[in-house]
Design an enzyme around this catalytic site. Structure first.
Site, PDB file in Angstrom:
ATOM      1  N   ASP A  59      17.550  -6.922 -51.128  1.00  0.00           N
ATOM      2  CA  ASP A  59      16.395  -6.051 -51.021  1.00  0.00           C
ATOM      3  C   ASP A  59      15.677  -5.938 -52.356  1.00  0.00           C
ATOM      4  O   ASP A  59      16.318  -5.874 -53.421  1.00  0.00           O
ATOM      5  CB  ASP A  59      16.830  -4.669 -50.541  1.00  0.00           C
ATOM      6  CG  ASP A  59      15.650  -3.853 -50.059  1.00  0.00           C
ATOM      7  OD1 ASP A  59      15.276  -3.998 -48.888  1.00  0.00           O
ATOM      8  OD2 ASP A  59      15.098  -3.088 -50.873  1.00  0.00           O
ATOM      9  N   THR A  94      10.679  -3.576 -48.096  1.00  0.00           N
ATOM     10  CA  THR A  94       9.581  -2.620 -48.250  1.00  0.00           C
ATOM     11  C   THR A  94       8.981  -2.641 -49.645  1.00  0.00           C
ATOM     12  O   THR A  94       7.760  -2.651 -49.819  1.00  0.00           O
ATOM     13  CB  THR A  94      10.074  -1.202 -47.919  1.00  0.00           C
ATOM     14  OG1 THR A  94      10.481  -1.151 -46.549  1.00  0.00           O
ATOM     15  CG2 THR A  94       8.973  -0.178 -48.137  1.00  0.00           C
ATOM     16  N   GLU A 221       6.395  -6.546 -43.227  1.00  0.00           N
ATOM     17  CA  GLU A 221       6.015  -5.682 -42.107  1.00  0.00           C
ATOM     18  C   GLU A 221       4.584  -5.159 -42.240  1.00  0.00           C
ATOM     19  O   GLU A 221       4.354  -3.950 -42.373  1.00  0.00           O
ATOM     20  CB  GLU A 221       7.005  -4.526 -41.978  1.00  0.00           C
ATOM     21  CG  GLU A 221       8.434  -4.985 -41.740  1.00  0.00           C
ATOM     22  CD  GLU A 221       9.432  -3.830 -41.741  1.00  0.00           C
ATOM     23  OE1 GLU A 221       8.999  -2.668 -41.626  1.00  0.00           O
ATOM     24  OE2 GLU A 221      10.624  -4.095 -41.853  1.00  0.00           O
ATOM     25  N   LEU A 276       9.076  -4.671 -30.458  1.00  0.00           N
ATOM     26  CA  LEU A 276      10.443  -4.384 -30.890  1.00  0.00           C
ATOM     27  C   LEU A 276      10.833  -2.914 -30.802  1.00  0.00           C
ATOM     28  O   LEU A 276      11.939  -2.564 -31.176  1.00  0.00           O
ATOM     29  CB  LEU A 276      10.622  -4.854 -32.349  1.00  0.00           C
ATOM     30  CG  LEU A 276      10.238  -6.305 -32.599  1.00  0.00           C
ATOM     31  CD1 LEU A 276      10.335  -6.613 -34.086  1.00  0.00           C
ATOM     32  CD2 LEU A 276      11.145  -7.230 -31.830  1.00  0.00           C
ATOM     33  N   ARG A 284      20.014   7.264 -38.355  1.00  0.00           N
ATOM     34  CA  ARG A 284      20.189   8.694 -38.624  1.00  0.00           C
ATOM     35  C   ARG A 284      20.704   9.455 -37.411  1.00  0.00           C
ATOM     36  O   ARG A 284      21.086  10.603 -37.507  1.00  0.00           O
ATOM     37  CB  ARG A 284      18.853   9.295 -39.090  1.00  0.00           C
ATOM     38  CG  ARG A 284      18.366   8.668 -40.393  1.00  0.00           C
ATOM     39  CD  ARG A 284      17.052   9.252 -40.865  1.00  0.00           C
ATOM     40  NE  ARG A 284      16.549   8.427 -41.979  1.00  0.00           N
ATOM     41  CZ  ARG A 284      15.375   7.842 -41.995  1.00  0.00           C
ATOM     42  NH1 ARG A 284      14.565   7.973 -40.975  1.00  0.00           N
ATOM     43  NH2 ARG A 284      14.995   7.118 -43.033  1.00  0.00           N
ATOM     44  N   GLU A 324      15.136  -9.842 -40.964  1.00  0.00           N
ATOM     45  CA  GLU A 324      15.747  -8.752 -41.734  1.00  0.00           C
ATOM     46  C   GLU A 324      16.473  -7.890 -40.730  1.00  0.00           C
ATOM     47  O   GLU A 324      15.860  -7.106 -40.014  1.00  0.00           O
ATOM     48  CB  GLU A 324      14.666  -7.953 -42.465  1.00  0.00           C
ATOM     49  CG  GLU A 324      15.189  -6.805 -43.302  1.00  0.00           C
ATOM     50  CD  GLU A 324      14.048  -5.991 -43.904  1.00  0.00           C
ATOM     51  OE1 GLU A 324      13.957  -4.796 -43.565  1.00  0.00           O
ATOM     52  OE2 GLU A 324      13.268  -6.546 -44.695  1.00  0.00           O
ATOM     53  N   TYR A 329      18.553   0.731 -37.868  1.00  0.00           N
ATOM     54  CA  TYR A 329      17.412   0.817 -38.771  1.00  0.00           C
ATOM     55  C   TYR A 329      17.405   2.168 -39.488  1.00  0.00           C
ATOM     56  O   TYR A 329      18.207   3.056 -39.185  1.00  0.00           O
ATOM     57  CB  TYR A 329      16.099   0.549 -38.038  1.00  0.00           C
ATOM     58  CG  TYR A 329      15.748   1.494 -36.899  1.00  0.00           C
ATOM     59  CD1 TYR A 329      15.031   2.654 -37.128  1.00  0.00           C
ATOM     60  CD2 TYR A 329      16.103   1.195 -35.587  1.00  0.00           C
ATOM     61  CE1 TYR A 329      14.693   3.503 -36.103  1.00  0.00           C
ATOM     62  CE2 TYR A 329      15.763   2.029 -34.543  1.00  0.00           C
ATOM     63  CZ  TYR A 329      15.050   3.186 -34.792  1.00  0.00           C
ATOM     64  OH  TYR A 329      14.716   4.021 -33.764  1.00  0.00           O
ATOM     65  N   GLY A 331      17.861   2.334 -42.854  1.00  0.00           N
ATOM     66  CA  GLY A 331      18.824   2.229 -43.950  1.00  0.00           C
ATOM     67  C   GLY A 331      20.262   2.097 -43.503  1.00  0.00           C
ATOM     68  O   GLY A 331      21.169   2.081 -44.328  1.00  0.00           O
TER      69      GLY A 331
END
Length: 528
Positions: A59, A94, A221, A276, A284, A324, A329, A331
């Site tokens: 990353d 990102t 993205e 997607l 989370r 990726e 998702y 994190g």
């Protein structure tokens, strides 16, 4: 790096007992034992994927402070990366769209003349001293907290990087036998909202002056630029930006036919087709149950079919990548994405992705922020790393047809995939096949070897948690055929030996485990 021009759609998704051999089973275990039969076709290749199908990412957050790039000079990390070769190494994410190349010595002949990054002694001379490595690892663990806060707030600082960061990154990939894909900042825009390529030109010219063999990606993205930076780039303009980059590369003697990858699309909304949304789980809010749910795993097929259909309509024949990806998702899922249970999603994604026709799957991340890394903050390998190394060694690019059935019909809890054995990393006979299987249930399973290969001996590589039962699913250690996997030292991996089984013997797959079974004398016509 192949010289073939590929403008691929790179999909960015962040999602997503018994010991082998002789054993004694209790009467209770016999009742719960699932018997599985296989339906296979060894006569033809169903799909053929890239030899670098399993690839990895670093990353761009690692360059948020340039000193952390020196972790890439760790002999330990290079040893771990080398075991995953051949593979692409994608440097992006990102923060790639918030970083600019700020050369310190670009116009200094003295820097080029005295650079320690000359190709002849690149790998030997650039090595991180142990004392500095320990200090950087401690500081990186603290810095990750800041990065996670930025991700939650979606407020990203501008980052500048110099030649040193580029040199360290290229040194790492070159010395590890990986093929670098560098992600360029696409949020550098002109007043007319076209891509401002001046900074990319400077970086490309520097890399060419150093004769760095690498490929490129533009932007991360772009469908989420409005959310991240208040900028909207439509599909037509994005296409023009890629054409501009291709023209720049065409002007280069070194990069005129190098790989150019993208665009990558993740969770498009409203003004774009929803490709997607809803795939896999939110890091989370997910749970252990989601990681073992076959319905969750099956969402990969639904979304991939939609993407491939769209690509075929727009540009028939283009390869589709999962550019990726991990388990959850946002994190990753804390306490799950870096533990043994994450291996079920990861191995199933590799098996199902290849079967669906994805050309490359890039794991987020080898090292970096989040909780879905292959290597922890101490640079020690996590369970998914060992799973990845075994996959690399045993599984070839040729996908074969296979289905698993129990007495109740098609089984949901035992998932199986079949490939030709990797001919380049093993010494097995032509026609060998590798079966890999996952048992999502706590109850063990018995897999009957098909009659057509019942005369073949089998080498079994069974991966289980260090601890038994459901508690073991949270473990950060893994056993191969009963032995906990650890590095011998910072430069040496364990031997990763399989256990031989007699020809025709049923394959015992413990509860909550996954395994590779190598049938060396299968004589598969498709694998000769």
């Amino acid at each position: 790096m192949s010289g073939i021009l590929i403008l691929a759609l790179v999909i960015s998704i962040l999602s997503h007992g018994y010991y082998v051999g002789a054993s004694v089973r209790s009467a209770r275990d016999e009742v719960n034992f699932e018997s599985v039969n296989l339906n296979v076709d060894l006569s033809r290749v169903l799909k053929r994927v890239n030899e670098r199908f399993l690839s990895v990412a670093i990353d761009a957050s690692l360059v948020a402070e340039e000193k952390f790039m020196y972790l890439l000079a760790s002999p330990k990390l290079r040893t771990l990366a080398k075991a995953l070769s051949p593979a692409f190494l994608r440097f992006g994410g990102t923060r790639q769209d918030f970083m600019t190349f700020n050369p310190a010595f670009l116009h200094s002949n003295e820097y080029h003349k005295n650079s320690v990054f000359d190709a002849d002694d690149l790998c030997e001379r650039l090595e991180l001293p142990p004392i500095l490595e320990e200090r950087l690892k401690q500081e990186w663990a603290l810095h990750e907290v800041l990065l996670q806060k930025e991700d939650l707030q979606r407020k990203y600082r501008s980052v500048k990087f110099t030649e040193y960061a580029v040199d360290l990154l290229y040194s790492f990939t070159n010395c590890s036998g990986l093929d670098l894909i560098f992600g360029l900042n696409e949020l550098l825009r002109t007043t007319g909202n076209s891509w401002d390529s001046s900074n990319a030109r400077t970086l490309i010219q520097y890399c060419e002056s150093k004769q760095y063999s690498m490929a490129w990606e533009l932007g991360n993205e772009p469908n989420s630029y409005e959310k991240k930076a208040g900028i909207r780039v439509n599909g037509y303009q994005l296409g023009q930006d890629f054409i501009q980059l291709r023209r720049i590369l065409r002007e280069s003697k070194l990069y005129h036919d190098t790989g150019l990858y993208g665009p990558d699309i993740s969770q498009p909304r409203d003004h774009r087709r929803d490709l997607l949304e809803g795939y896999y789980v939110n890091g989370r809010h997910t749970s252990l149950k989601d990681f073992l749910d076959p319905e969750v795993l099956n969402t990969l097929a639904l979304k991939t079919h939609e993407v491939i259909k769209t690509v075929d309509l727009a540009s028939p024949g283009k390869k589709v990548w999962l550019g990726e990806t991990s388990s959850a998702y946002g994190g990753g899922a804390k306490g799950l994405s870096d533990t043994f249970v994450a291996g079920f999603m990861w191995l199933d994604k590799l098996g199902l992705g290849a079967k669906l026709g994805l050309d490359v799957v890039i794991r987020q991340v080898l090292i970096g922020s989040g909780t879905y890394h292959l290597v922890d903050d101490n640079l020690d390998p996590l369970p998914d790393y060992w799973l990845s190394v075994l996959y690399k060694r045993l599984v070839g690019p040729e996908v074969l047809s296979i289905e698993a059935f129990s007495i109740l019909g098609k089984t949901k809890r035992v998932r199986v995939y079949l490939h030709c054995t990797n001919k380049k990393s093993t010494s097995y006979k032509s026609g060998a096949v590798t079966l890999f299987a996952l048992n999502l249930s706590k109850s063990p399973a018995s897999i009957a070897v098909p009659a057509m290969v019942s005369n073949s001996t089998v080498e079994a590589f069974v991966l289980q948690s260090e601890q038994p039962g459901e508690e073991g699913l949270y473990s950060k250690s893994v056993k191969l055929n009963g032995e906990v996997l650890k590095m011998v030292d910072d430069r040496t991996l364990p031997s990763l030996q399989g256990t031989p089984l007699a020809a025709g013997e049923h394959l015992r797959l413990p509860g909550y485990s996954f395994a590779f079974y190598l049938l060396s004398e299968a004589q598969a016509l498709a694998c000769r």
